[in-house]
Motif scaffolding. Structure first.
Motif, mmCIF file in Angstrom:
data_model
loop_
_atom_site.group_PDB
_atom_site.id
_atom_site.type_symbol
_atom_site.label_atom_id
_atom_site.label_comp_id
_atom_site.label_asym_id
_atom_site.label_seq_id
_atom_site.Cartn_x
_atom_site.Cartn_y
_atom_site.Cartn_z
ATOM 1 N N TYR A 52 123.435 27.290 -9.844
ATOM 2 C CA TYR A 52 123.191 28.292 -11.057
ATOM 3 C C TYR A 52 124.412 28.307 -11.847
ATOM 4 C CZ TYR A 52 118.882 30.126 -9.009
ATOM 5 O OH TYR A 52 117.631 30.143 -8.415
ATOM 6 N N ILE A 53 125.874 28.338 -11.345
ATOM 7 C CA ILE A 53 127.252 28.552 -12.007
ATOM 8 C C ILE A 53 127.271 27.047 -12.751
ATOM 9 C CG2 ILE A 53 129.411 28.777 -11.769
ATOM 10 C CD1 ILE A 53 128.831 30.887 -9.849
ATOM 11 N N LYS A 54 126.876 26.142 -12.043
ATOM 12 C CA LYS A 54 127.325 24.558 -12.815
ATOM 13 C C LYS A 54 126.227 24.358 -13.966
ATOM 14 C CE LYS A 54 128.845 21.814 -8.717
ATOM 15 N NZ LYS A 54 128.179 20.727 -7.822
ATOM 16 N N GLN A 55 124.942 25.029 -13.690
ATOM 17 C CA GLN A 55 124.171 24.840 -14.905
ATOM 18 C C GLN A 55 124.455 25.485 -15.918
ATOM 19 O OE1 GLN A 55 120.367 25.994 -13.073
ATOM 20 N NE2 GLN A 55 120.002 23.961 -11.970
ATOM 21 N N THR A 56 124.863 26.730 -15.610
ATOM 22 C CA THR A 56 125.406 27.655 -16.803
ATOM 23 C C THR A 56 126.543 27.137 -17.510
ATOM 24 O OG1 THR A 56 124.701 29.679 -15.602
ATOM 25 C CG2 THR A 56 126.142 30.053 -17.485
ATOM 26 N N LEU A 57 127.373 26.602 -16.739
ATOM 27 C CA LEU A 57 128.573 25.924 -17.436
ATOM 28 C C LEU A 57 128.333 24.596 -18.369
ATOM 29 C CD1 LEU A 57 131.309 26.183 -14.575
ATOM 30 C CD2 LEU A 57 131.122 27.678 -16.813
ATOM 31 N N ILE A 58 127.358 23.811 -17.552
ATOM 32 C CA ILE A 58 126.753 22.627 -18.155
ATOM 33 C C ILE A 58 126.110 22.978 -19.647
ATOM 34 C CG2 ILE A 58 125.562 20.802 -18.356
ATOM 35 C CD1 ILE A 58 126.372 20.494 -15.147
ATOM 36 N N VAL A 59 125.225 23.936 -19.494
ATOM 37 C CA VAL A 59 124.606 24.439 -20.772
ATOM 38 C C VAL A 59 125.603 24.772 -21.508
ATOM 39 C CG1 VAL A 59 122.628 25.612 -21.372
ATOM 40 C CG2 VAL A 59 122.459 24.449 -19.383
ATOM 41 N N GLY A 60 126.289 25.638 -21.186
ATOM 42 C CA GLY A 60 127.311 26.241 -22.189
ATOM 43 C C GLY A 60 127.897 25.155 -23.041
ATOM 44 N N VAL A 61 128.716 24.261 -22.148
ATOM 45 C CA VAL A 61 129.300 23.324 -22.974
ATOM 46 C C VAL A 61 128.444 22.555 -23.996
ATOM 47 C CG1 VAL A 61 130.471 21.044 -22.665
ATOM 48 C CG2 VAL A 61 131.053 22.832 -21.172
ATOM 49 N N LEU A 62 127.367 22.029 -23.487
ATOM 50 C CA LEU A 62 126.272 21.377 -24.506
ATOM 51 C C LEU A 62 125.892 22.250 -25.770
ATOM 52 C CD1 LEU A 62 123.622 19.974 -21.793
ATOM 53 C CD2 LEU A 62 125.611 18.810 -23.275
ATOM 54 N N VAL A 63 125.871 23.757 -25.510
ATOM 55 C CA VAL A 63 125.585 24.611 -26.683
ATOM 56 C C VAL A 63 126.721 24.274 -27.578
ATOM 57 C CG1 VAL A 63 125.738 26.961 -27.608
ATOM 58 C CG2 VAL A 63 124.318 26.134 -25.503
ATOM 59 N N ILE A 64 128.073 24.353 -27.058
ATOM 60 C CA ILE A 64 129.156 24.254 -28.164
ATOM 61 C C ILE A 64 129.261 22.813 -28.762
ATOM 62 C CG2 ILE A 64 131.801 23.871 -27.801
ATOM 63 C CD1 ILE A 64 131.711 25.990 -25.706
ATOM 64 N N ILE A 65 128.889 21.592 -28.116
ATOM 65 C CA ILE A 65 128.801 20.483 -28.427
ATOM 66 C C ILE A 65 127.714 20.451 -29.614
ATOM 67 C CG2 ILE A 65 128.185 17.963 -27.950
ATOM 68 C CD1 ILE A 65 129.590 18.334 -25.424
ATOM 69 N N VAL A 66 126.464 20.715 -29.114
ATOM 70 C CA VAL A 66 125.378 20.655 -30.538
ATOM 71 C C VAL A 66 125.856 21.631 -31.632
ATOM 72 C CG1 VAL A 66 123.196 21.433 -30.824
ATOM 73 C CG2 VAL A 66 123.623 20.156 -28.694
ATOM 74 N N SER A 67 126.501 22.843 -31.407
ATOM 75 C CA SER A 67 127.026 23.487 -32.384
ATOM 76 C C SER A 67 127.820 22.624 -33.220
ATOM 77 C CB SER A 67 127.515 24.913 -32.074
ATOM 78 O OG SER A 67 127.016 25.785 -31.361
ATOM 79 N N VAL A 68 128.777 22.081 -32.686
ATOM 80 C CA VAL A 68 129.855 21.365 -33.602
ATOM 81 C C VAL A 68 129.065 20.219 -34.227
ATOM 82 C CG1 VAL A 68 131.777 19.676 -33.398
ATOM 83 C CG2 VAL A 68 131.761 22.010 -32.007
ATOM 84 N N THR A 69 128.351 19.555 -33.883
ATOM 85 C CA THR A 69 127.398 18.604 -34.563
ATOM 86 C C THR A 69 126.888 19.172 -35.585
ATOM 87 O OG1 THR A 69 125.544 18.760 -33.015
ATOM 88 C CG2 THR A 69 127.121 17.150 -32.563
ATOM 89 N N VAL A 70 126.325 20.407 -35.746
ATOM 90 C CA VAL A 70 125.527 20.842 -36.892
ATOM 91 C C VAL A 70 126.511 21.077 -38.001
ATOM 92 C CG1 VAL A 70 124.245 23.044 -37.599
ATOM 93 C CG2 VAL A 70 123.792 22.120 -35.187
ATOM 94 N N TYR A 71 127.738 21.237 -37.890
ATOM 95 C CA TYR A 71 128.839 21.546 -38.802
ATOM 96 C C TYR A 71 128.733 20.176 -39.541
ATOM 97 C CZ TYR A 71 131.433 25.534 -37.129
ATOM 98 O OH TYR A 71 131.706 26.762 -37.101
ATOM 99 N N PHE A 72 128.537 18.925 -38.932
ATOM 100 C CA PHE A 72 128.386 17.661 -39.760
ATOM 101 C C PHE A 72 127.128 17.122 -40.116
ATOM 102 C CE2 PHE A 72 132.052 17.874 -36.650
ATOM 103 C CZ PHE A 72 133.045 17.909 -37.652
ATOM 104 N N ARG A 73 126.388 18.232 -40.532
ATOM 105 C CA ARG A 73 124.920 17.948 -41.014
ATOM 106 C C ARG A 73 124.795 17.085 -41.995
ATOM 107 N NH1 ARG A 73 126.282 22.826 -41.025
ATOM 108 N NH2 ARG A 73 126.111 24.073 -43.218
ATOM 109 N N ASP A 74 125.861 17.020 -42.987
ATOM 110 C CA ASP A 74 125.963 16.186 -44.017
ATOM 111 C C ASP A 74 125.687 14.625 -43.935
ATOM 112 O OD1 ASP A 74 128.345 16.793 -43.323
ATOM 113 O OD2 ASP A 74 128.921 16.343 -45.526
ATOM 114 N N GLN A 75 126.412 14.305 -42.526
ATOM 115 C CA GLN A 75 126.525 13.080 -42.180
ATOM 116 C C GLN A 75 125.029 12.242 -41.604
ATOM 117 O OE1 GLN A 75 129.637 11.245 -42.249
ATOM 118 N NE2 GLN A 75 130.159 13.207 -43.583
ATOM 119 N N TYR A 76 124.406 13.171 -41.133
ATOM 120 C CA TYR A 76 123.244 12.561 -40.771
ATOM 121 C C TYR A 76 121.930 12.971 -41.633
ATOM 122 C CZ TYR A 76 123.702 16.877 -38.144
ATOM 123 O OH TYR A 76 124.122 18.208 -37.682
ATOM 124 N N LYS A 77 122.183 12.840 -42.877
ATOM 125 C CA LYS A 77 120.967 13.261 -43.785
ATOM 126 C C LYS A 77 119.774 12.186 -43.595
ATOM 127 C CE LYS A 77 122.043 16.378 -47.145
ATOM 128 N NZ LYS A 77 121.545 17.405 -46.853
#
Length: 174
Positions: free
Chosen positions: A84-109
């Motif tokens: 459960y702890i590992k899953q929480t940490l992995i999903v949390g890091v993925l949330v951060i990664i996906v959030s950062v990619t949304v900043y660059f939304r103009d790059q994948y029009k």
């Protein structure tokens, strides 16, 4: 069955939230405040990951100091607490990664990701928050559990009946 529900509910509920979000009209893509929302998501996710990192040594020290916590960890044969702890940490890091990619939304029009990036973020964020709840809930139960609650399902610690006590006396006399 209870263990299966506990293992799967963050992912199942997140799929429900994802489907509801995806098929309800929203204008988050065009919002002026999307970057502020992304900042908040990244900040909250980072705080939760940091808090988990700070609480883990406390729980691990309790494992060595407390007989009760040591007993719980010994009975956790599937290593669910660790998973459960590992899953929480992995999903949390993925949330951060996906959030950062949304900043660059103009790059994948004009790509599939432009259409799906916010719904994917909603899925990941809801999954992270539900995994965090499950993880913290288990930690709090472990910290505040008393002996009676723990040993109720363990036959070696249950209170003996009068017939069992009489039988033991008979055996001792022989």
């Amino acid at each position: 069955m209870k263990k299966l529900i506990e293992m799967l509910y963050p992912y199942v509920l997140s799929v429900v939230i994802f489907v509801l979000f995806k098929f309800v009209k929203n204008s988050l893509y065009q919002s002026k405040n999307i970057n502020d929302a992304l900042d908040a998501v990244i900040t909250v996710s980072s705080f939760i990951i940091g808090f988990l990192g700070a609480v883990l040594p406390v729980i691990m020290s309790m494992k060595n100091d407390s007989k009760l916590v040591k007993y719980v960890f010994e009975r956790d044969k599937d290593k669910l607490f660790l998973k459960y702890i590992k899953q929480t940490l992995i999903v949390g890091v993925l949330v951060i990664i996906v959030s950062v990619t949304v900043y660059f939304r103009d790059q994948y029009k004009d790509t599939w990701y432009e259409k799906w990036n916010i719904p994917i973020l909603v899925y990941m964020l809801s999954c992270f928050l539900l995994c965090t709840y499950r993880c913290f809930s288990n930690m709090l139960n472990l910290i505040f559990m008393n002996d009676v609650e723990l040993f109720l399902d363990d036959d070696s610690f249950r209170k003996k009946t009068s017939s069992e006590l009489e039988f033991e006396k008979e055996c001792d006399k022989r």
